[in-house]
Motif scaffolding. Structure first.
Motif, PDB file in Angstrom:
ATOM      1  N   LEU A  54      34.197  15.550  42.821  1.00 44.78           N
ATOM      2  CA  LEU A  54      34.454  14.642  41.697  1.00 44.78           C
ATOM      3  C   LEU A  54      34.273  15.370  40.373  1.00 44.78           C
ATOM      4  CD1 LEU A  54      34.978  11.828  40.510  1.00 44.78           C
ATOM      5  CD2 LEU A  54      32.523  11.365  40.735  1.00 44.78           C
ATOM      6  N   GLU A  55      33.181  16.097  40.236  1.00 39.64           N
ATOM      7  CA  GLU A  55      32.932  16.811  38.982  1.00 39.64           C
ATOM      8  C   GLU A  55      33.996  17.881  38.743  1.00 39.64           C
ATOM      9  OE1 GLU A  55      28.785  18.070  39.167  1.00 39.64           O
ATOM     10  OE2 GLU A  55      28.301  16.352  37.895  1.00 39.64           O
ATOM     11  N   ALA A  56      34.449  18.543  39.810  1.00 41.49           N
ATOM     12  CA  ALA A  56      35.485  19.567  39.660  1.00 41.49           C
ATOM     13  C   ALA A  56      36.818  18.945  39.249  1.00 41.49           C
ATOM     14  CB  ALA A  56      35.639  20.341  40.971  1.00 41.49           C
ATOM     15  N   LEU A  57      37.132  17.776  39.786  1.00 43.76           N
ATOM     16  CA  LEU A  57      38.363  17.083  39.384  1.00 43.76           C
ATOM     17  C   LEU A  57      38.325  16.702  37.908  1.00 43.76           C
ATOM     18  CD1 LEU A  57      38.944  14.780  42.495  1.00 43.76           C
ATOM     19  CD2 LEU A  57      40.387  16.696  41.774  1.00 43.76           C
ATOM     20  N   ILE A  58      37.165  16.243  37.446  1.00 43.95           N
ATOM     21  CA  ILE A  58      37.012  15.919  36.026  1.00 43.95           C
ATOM     22  C   ILE A  58      37.166  17.191  35.190  1.00 43.95           C
ATOM     23  CG2 ILE A  58      35.415  15.085  34.253  1.00 43.95           C
ATOM     24  CD1 ILE A  58      34.183  13.267  36.425  1.00 43.95           C
ATOM     25  N   GLU A  59      36.545  18.268  35.671  1.00 44.51           N
ATOM     26  CA  GLU A  59      36.594  19.561  34.970  1.00 44.51           C
ATOM     27  C   GLU A  59      38.019  20.069  34.818  1.00 44.51           C
ATOM     28  OE1 GLU A  59      35.078  24.147  35.853  1.00 44.51           O
ATOM     29  OE2 GLU A  59      34.072  22.466  36.846  1.00 44.51           O
ATOM     30  N   THR A  60      38.862  19.834  35.816  1.00 42.09           N
ATOM     31  CA  THR A  60      40.238  20.333  35.797  1.00 42.09           C
ATOM     32  C   THR A  60      41.231  19.320  35.222  1.00 42.09           C
ATOM     33  OG1 THR A  60      40.541  19.601  38.099  1.00 42.09           O
ATOM     34  CG2 THR A  60      39.850  21.884  37.752  1.00 42.09           C
ATOM     35  N   ASN A  61      40.706  18.224  34.665  1.00 46.05           N
ATOM     36  CA  ASN A  61      41.574  17.184  34.079  1.00 46.05           C
ATOM     37  C   ASN A  61      42.609  16.668  35.080  1.00 46.05           C
ATOM     38  OD1 ASN A  61      40.446  17.257  31.366  1.00 46.05           O
ATOM     39  ND2 ASN A  61      41.416  19.259  31.161  1.00 46.05           N
ATOM     40  N   ALA A  62      42.139  16.389  36.280  1.00 41.15           N
ATOM     41  CA  ALA A  62      43.018  15.842  37.315  1.00 41.15           C
ATOM     42  C   ALA A  62      43.516  14.462  36.892  1.00 41.15           C
ATOM     43  CB  ALA A  62      42.258  15.747  38.640  1.00 41.15           C
ATOM     44  N   PRO A  63      44.602  13.981  37.476  1.00 42.63           N
ATOM     45  CA  PRO A  63      45.104  12.641  37.139  1.00 42.63           C
ATOM     46  C   PRO A  63      44.016  11.585  37.362  1.00 42.63           C
ATOM     47  CG  PRO A  63      46.719  13.833  38.443  1.00 42.63           C
ATOM     48  CD  PRO A  63      45.466  14.662  38.463  1.00 42.63           C
ATOM     49  N   PRO A  64      43.937  10.591  36.475  1.00 47.12           N
ATOM     50  CA  PRO A  64      42.918   9.546  36.602  1.00 47.12           C
ATOM     51  C   PRO A  64      42.859   8.901  37.981  1.00 47.12           C
ATOM     52  CG  PRO A  64      43.987   9.349  34.477  1.00 47.12           C
ATOM     53  CD  PRO A  64      44.729  10.400  35.245  1.00 47.12           C
ATOM     54  N   ALA A  65      44.025   8.639  38.578  1.00 49.38           N
ATOM     55  CA  ALA A  65      44.054   7.995  39.894  1.00 49.38           C
ATOM     56  C   ALA A  65      43.344   8.853  40.944  1.00 49.38           C
ATOM     57  CB  ALA A  65      45.490   7.728  40.321  1.00 49.38           C
ATOM     58  N   LYS A  66      43.517  10.167  40.832  1.00 52.17           N
ATOM     59  CA  LYS A  66      42.884  11.074  41.791  1.00 52.17           C
ATOM     60  C   LYS A  66      41.371  11.105  41.585  1.00 52.17           C
ATOM     61  CE  LYS A  66      43.703  15.577  43.916  1.00 52.17           C
ATOM     62  NZ  LYS A  66      44.555  16.791  43.902  1.00 52.17           N
ATOM     63  N   ILE A  67      40.940  11.092  40.324  1.00 55.26           N
ATOM     64  CA  ILE A  67      39.504  11.087  40.014  1.00 55.26           C
ATOM     65  C   ILE A  67      38.854   9.809  40.523  1.00 55.26           C
ATOM     66  CG2 ILE A  67      37.811  11.010  38.136  1.00 55.26           C
ATOM     67  CD1 ILE A  67      39.717  12.801  36.513  1.00 55.26           C
ATOM     68  N   LEU A  68      39.505   8.676  40.293  1.00 58.47           N
ATOM     69  CA  LEU A  68      38.951   7.394  40.725  1.00 58.47           C
ATOM     70  C   LEU A  68      38.923   7.281  42.250  1.00 58.47           C
ATOM     71  CD1 LEU A  68      40.579   5.036  38.075  1.00 58.47           C
ATOM     72  CD2 LEU A  68      38.196   5.772  38.200  1.00 58.47           C
ATOM     73  N   ALA A  69      39.942   7.813  42.901  1.00 56.54           N
ATOM     74  CA  ALA A  69      39.953   7.808  44.369  1.00 56.54           C
ATOM     75  C   ALA A  69      38.788   8.634  44.905  1.00 56.54           C
ATOM     76  CB  ALA A  69      41.282   8.351  44.893  1.00 56.54           C
ATOM     77  N   GLN A  70      38.497   9.751  44.239  1.00 57.14           N
ATOM     78  CA  GLN A  70      37.379  10.592  44.672  1.00 57.14           C
ATOM     79  C   GLN A  70      36.041   9.899  44.406  1.00 57.14           C
ATOM     80  OE1 GLN A  70      37.362  13.245  46.481  1.00 57.14           O
ATOM     81  NE2 GLN A  70      35.126  13.472  46.381  1.00 57.14           N
ATOM     82  N   ALA A  71      35.945   9.163  43.323  1.00 58.54           N
ATOM     83  CA  ALA A  71      34.717   8.405  43.047  1.00 58.54           C
ATOM     84  C   ALA A  71      34.451   7.407  44.171  1.00 58.54           C
ATOM     85  CB  ALA A  71      34.830   7.681  41.709  1.00 58.54           C
ATOM     86  N   GLU A  72      35.501   6.781  44.671  1.00 55.63           N
ATOM     87  CA  GLU A  72      35.349   5.831  45.771  1.00 55.63           C
ATOM     88  C   GLU A  72      34.993   6.546  47.077  1.00 55.63           C
ATOM     89  OE1 GLU A  72      35.268   2.517  45.568  1.00 55.63           O
ATOM     90  OE2 GLU A  72      35.378   2.883  43.408  1.00 55.63           O
ATOM     91  N   ARG A  73      35.543   7.737  47.268  1.00 55.07           N
ATOM     92  CA  ARG A  73      35.168   8.530  48.450  1.00 55.07           C
ATOM     93  C   ARG A  73      33.676   8.870  48.399  1.00 55.07           C
ATOM     94  NH1 ARG A  73      38.705  13.745  49.043  1.00 55.07           N
ATOM     95  NH2 ARG A  73      37.793  13.837  51.145  1.00 55.07           N
ATOM     96  N   LEU A  74      33.215   9.240  47.223  1.00 58.31           N
ATOM     97  CA  LEU A  74      31.790   9.541  47.063  1.00 58.31           C
ATOM     98  C   LEU A  74      30.938   8.324  47.401  1.00 58.31           C
ATOM     99  CD1 LEU A  74      29.252  10.999  46.116  1.00 58.31           C
ATOM    100  CD2 LEU A  74      29.978  10.605  43.747  1.00 58.31           C
TER     101      LEU A  74
END
Length: 204
Positions: A85-105
């Protein structure tokens, strides 16, 4: 595990008990917790820690995904998905991908630790000034909102979203509960800045 959760709960980008990356090398943190949480082979443990330390964020995501796909360790899954999740935020991944990872966490957390992780996710977004509307939703879902650390997370998000009155009310409430908390002092400093009282902000 509780010690690690407490560390992250009290740690922010601006002020922390120790640099974030130090948690990966302290004797009683992730490494020890992995050993306690499940029977993990030495090879699996080394692969996980190696993936966690991968310098390039995109390569770190790929390495962690590979390790986690075969892991049965609850602590590996939780902290591995946190790192992704932190790496996705760091790389400015698409919001949908970041939120999906937050739910996975969140799906890897226990019932007793879920509220801590809701607060942590809200703080990750806050610290990176990303997805603040979603950060507010995660902070509100947190069932531990009576705790000063949770209050100040939500209050700081309100300030960042220009909801100064709401932020002021909740941050002052947190300050009344734990005036010496580093997180609360950061919140009070940000509140003073938001209200244009830069002299008061310096006191925090």
């Amino acid at each position: 595990t509780l010690q690690i959760h407490t560390y992250f709960q009290s740690c922010t980008k601006e002020k922390c008990l120790a640099p974030r990356k130090e948690i990966l090398t302290l004797p009683l943190t992730i490494n020890a917790a992995i050993k306690r949480s499940a029977v993990v082979s030495e090879t699996d443990e080394k692969q996980f820690l190696s993936a966690l330390h991968t310098p390039d964020a995109k390569q770190r995501i790929a390495a962690l995904e590979k390790v986690l796909s075969g892991s049965s360790s609850a602590i590996q899954l939780t902290f591995g998905h946190r790192a992704i999740l932190e790496a996705l935020i760091e790389t400015n991944a698409p919001p949908a991908k970041i939120l999906a990872q937050a739910e996975r966490l969140l799906s890897t957390t226990s019932e007793t630790s879920r509220d801590i992780w809701l607060n942590n996710i809200a703080k990750y977004f806050l610290e990176n000034n990303a997805l603040l509307e979603e950060a507010e939703k995660y902070a509100i879902q947190n069932g531990n909102r009576a705790k000063a650390s949770s209050m100040v997370t939500l209050g700081r998000i309100f300030l960042r979203r220009n909801k100064v009155a709401e932020g002021e009310a909740i941050i002052k409430k947190a300050f009344a509960i734990e005036p010496s908390s580093p997180e609360v002092m950061i919140g009070m400093g940000e509140l003073s800045t938001a209200k244009g009282d830069h002299k008061m902000a310096l006191d925090f």
